[in-house]
Design a protein around this motif. Structure first.
Motif, short mmCIF file in Angstrom:
data_model
loop_
_atom_site.label_atom_id
_atom_site.label_comp_id
_atom_site.label_asym_id
_atom_site.label_seq_id
_atom_site.Cartn_x
_atom_site.Cartn_y
_atom_site.Cartn_z
N ILE A 8 16.77 33.66 36.16
CA ILE A 8 15.50 34.10 35.58
C ILE A 8 14.57 34.50 36.72
N SER A 27 8.58 36.00 35.75
CA SER A 27 7.89 36.25 34.48
C SER A 27 8.63 35.67 33.28
N ASP A 82 14.07 37.78 27.05
CA ASP A 82 12.94 36.88 27.24
C ASP A 82 13.38 35.45 26.99
N ARG A 88 11.98 36.25 32.49
CA ARG A 88 13.03 37.09 31.93
C ARG A 88 14.40 36.62 32.43
N PRO A 118 17.59 42.58 30.64
CA PRO A 118 17.10 41.20 30.53
C PRO A 118 16.68 40.83 29.12
#
Length: 655
Positions: free
Chosen positions: A24, A27, A52, A29, A50
């Protein structure tokens, strides 16, 4: 100076790790995820990145997730930390995730390499045991299995869960007991194991595929139809090491933790095996009780038939015997001679029916004789026509050269009747029943074929048709003893039965009987001709039926014998004790009150060692048949000639 990785290089590192892993960025992602991580979170392998991270975090855990992400990013290069938190998969399944994070600098900025494990797996077996106790402790049978597959589907988040029982007569097939598909109860059906992973389970034990199970078993059309990707199956194995079924869980996605799912399913497999064994034991007990009740009914029918035959044969003895005497007295030219002949014919027909009643109830004394099989079949042709329905054509093809055989005629008639009934029931819409006789190959016996155009049988049914109590008919519509009786009678006669049948193509029962070593007996002389000779000996006649006793005594006295009559066994003992001269022969009915004929003969022979004995009866119970095996016997009904001939044969026999 340390090397700074690119995002692509870090993703490649994650892909090679054996445990679930993901990368990750700052942010939140997901830049990379290996196969194990995708399977853990139910993410399709072809899903684009990516993604979330927030999509995999419950709303009430987002703050906790943000804190952990900042904690991991704040660590120095290659620094590591551990934590756990609630998560959810792409399909909404709750999961407890154990996380080990390492901060790694890349050319594009700081990244966190996450090593993941399903922390909830440790509690899944305990939760399952709790649910088994709470939800399933009070239920049994079909409801238990239905709830069990539902529980497993929920606990393991599997798309298909089913329990199958191996069919005793079809080892390559399981019959589903309960199934849950997409969270709902599903219709059950037979599952052919050939070419399926369940076949591996039944043969070798547990079988698990975390992915690509369809590629491994392309012949399993159900896997393809359900779009199954992963499979876990366990055998239901008894304490006797007998595999009686299978427990299967399948998913349309790859499964990362297949070993954990397998260990969880073992708990359910043990419980399912115990319940299936209990049901089987209960069914064995039910069948045993049912067979016992059926045997009691047959015993009652046999006892009733024996009682009817005893009384009826006494009446027929009087009717036939006196009709014969009247026929002789009137002569063939008397105006009433035809009526007397009708009485004799009807009496003989009634005697034959009584004989068949005893044969059907298996209460008849077995008397093997040299028999012309063709004549025997011709003699019951009318009976067979009554047994089958009007929509069934009855055809006979009896080869003249068929050799004689040694059988009990009454039992052989029972064989034919039972086979005709079996054929009739196999042709609910009508058809053809053909009875054939031909010489066996080599001329050492006779072949009797009974051929029907009915529904036929599969191999499983054919293998069991001669088992006592086995029947394919609905409860209350068959005893399961017809064909087992056929098998027993034919085997007792030294023959064998072979069955050929296929579904939709009818059945052929072929009975081989060895040739008789003796020639056929000469035809009996016509009534009124060649009257057997009488004698001057002294006879004791014990018979409790007054009319039968009077008829027999009259015939014997006319033939020159001295006859002492006794109304029962006790009376016979008293009268015998008063005879000062020689007593040559005891003629005794077997079934009498107080002292039966067998006990009477035993006592008198002990008192008079040279005494000859002739027993008579219209019915001999099985308990008496063994004691009567070597004794002279005259079955009722009998005529005057029958009686005189039997008496003379016993008196003239070599001691």
């Amino acid at each position: 100076m340390s090397t700074i990785l690119t995002d692509q290089a870090l993703a490649a590192v994650a892909e090679t790790l054996p445990e679930p892993a993901a990368v990750i960025d700052g942010s939140g992602r997901i830049l990379a995820a290996n196969r194990g991580a995708r399977d853990m979170f139910d993410v399709p392998r072809d899903a684009s990145l990516p993604l979330d991270v927030g999509a995999f975090v419950p709303d009430d855990r987002r703050e906790r997730y943000a804190q952990l992400r900042e904690l991991f990013l704040a660590m120095p290069q290659s620094g590591a930390g551990r934590a756990s938190m609630q998560g959810r998969t792409a399909v909404g399944r709750a999961i407890v995730v154990g996380v080990s994070g390492t901060r790694i600098e890349t050319e594009s900025g700081p990244r966190v390499l996450l090593l993941l494990h399903d922390a909830g797996q440790r509690t899944r077996p305990e939760e399952l045991v709790r649910r088994l106790v709470e939800d399933l402790a009070a239920v049994t049978g079909a409801e238990f299995f239905a709830r069990l597959v539902q529980l497993l589907a929920e606990q393991l988040a599997m798309d298909v869960v089913f329990i199958g029982e191996r069919l005793p007569d079809r080892s390559s097939t399981v019959r589903m007991i309960a199934a849950c598909i997409d969270g709902a109860p599903a219709a059950v059906h037979d599952y052919d194991l050939d070419g399926t992973p369940s076949a591996v389970v039944m043969a070798n034990g547990a079988c698990a595929y975390a992915s690509d199970v369809r590629a491994a078993f392309p012949a399993d059309l159900w896997l393809d139809e359900m779009r199954i990707e992963s499979y876990c199956g366990l055998p239901l194995t008894t304490t006797r090491s007998e595999t009686i079924g299978v427990l299967v869980a399948m998913a349309r996605r790859p499964i990362g933790a297949i070993a954990s799912i397998e260990s969880t399913m073992r708990i359910c497999a043990i419980r399912a095996t115990a319940e299936l064994e209990r049901l089987r034991a209960a069914e064995v007990l039910r069948v045993s009780e049912q067979r016992g009740q059926q045997a009691q009914k047959l015993e009652a029918v046999g006892t009733l038939a024996g009682g009817i035959a005893h009384d009826f044969n006494n009446l027929l003895t009087v009717i036939l015997g006196n009709a014969q005497l009247i026929d002789e007295a009137l002569g063939p030219r008397h105006p009433q001679a035809a009526q007397v002949a009708d009485i004799l014919h009807a009496g003989r027909s009634a005697a034959t029916l009584t004989k068949r009643l005893l044969a059907f109830s298996r209460r008849q004394r077995i008397s093997p004789q040299v028999v012309d099989l063709n004549q025997l079949i011709a003699g019951i042709e009318r009976l067979l026509q009554r047994v089958v329905r009007e929509d069934i054509a009855l055809d006979f093809a009896l080869a003249p050269a068929t050799p004689a055989v040694v059988v009990d005629p009454g039992q052989m008639e029972q064989v034919l009747v039972n086979l005709a009934i079996n054929a009739r029931d196999a042709m609910p819409g009508g058809g053809t029943l053909r009875v054939e006789t031909v010489p066996a190959d080599g001329g050492d016996g006779a072949l009797l074929r009974v051929i029907d155009s009915g529904v036929g049988m599969d191999e499983a049914t054919r293998s069991r048709i001669f088992e006592p109590f086995f029947t394919t008919k609905a409860p209350g519509h068959g005893t399961g003893l017809g064909l087992s009786t056929v098998y027993g009678i034919v085997s007792q006669a030294g023959g064998r039965v072979v069955v050929a049948s296929e579904p939709g193509r009818g059945s052929v029962f072929e009975i081989f009987l060895p040739s008789a070593r003796q020639p056929l007996p000469a035809p009996a002389p016509a009534i009124g001709l060649s009257r057997p000779v009488g004698g001057t000996e002294t006879l004791l006649l014990a018979e409790d039926a007054d009319q039968v006793r009077r008829f027999a005594a009259d015939v014997l006295v006319r033939a020159g014998y001295t006859v002492i009559e006794a109304v029962n066994g006790e009376d016979a003992l008293v009268r015998a004790s008063r005879i000062e001269g020689p007593l040559h022969l005891l003629i005794s009915d077997i079934v009498m009150p107080l002292i039966d004929g067998l006990e009477l003969s035993k006592r008198l022979v002990a008192e008079r060692p040279g005494l000859r004995v002739l027993h008579c009866s219209g019915y001999v119970a099985s308990a008496r048949q063994a004691r009567l095996a070597s004794a002279a016997f005259l079955p009722k009904p009998f005529t005057a000639d029958d009686l005189l001939r039997a008496v003379r044969d016993v008196l003239d026999a070599t001691a």
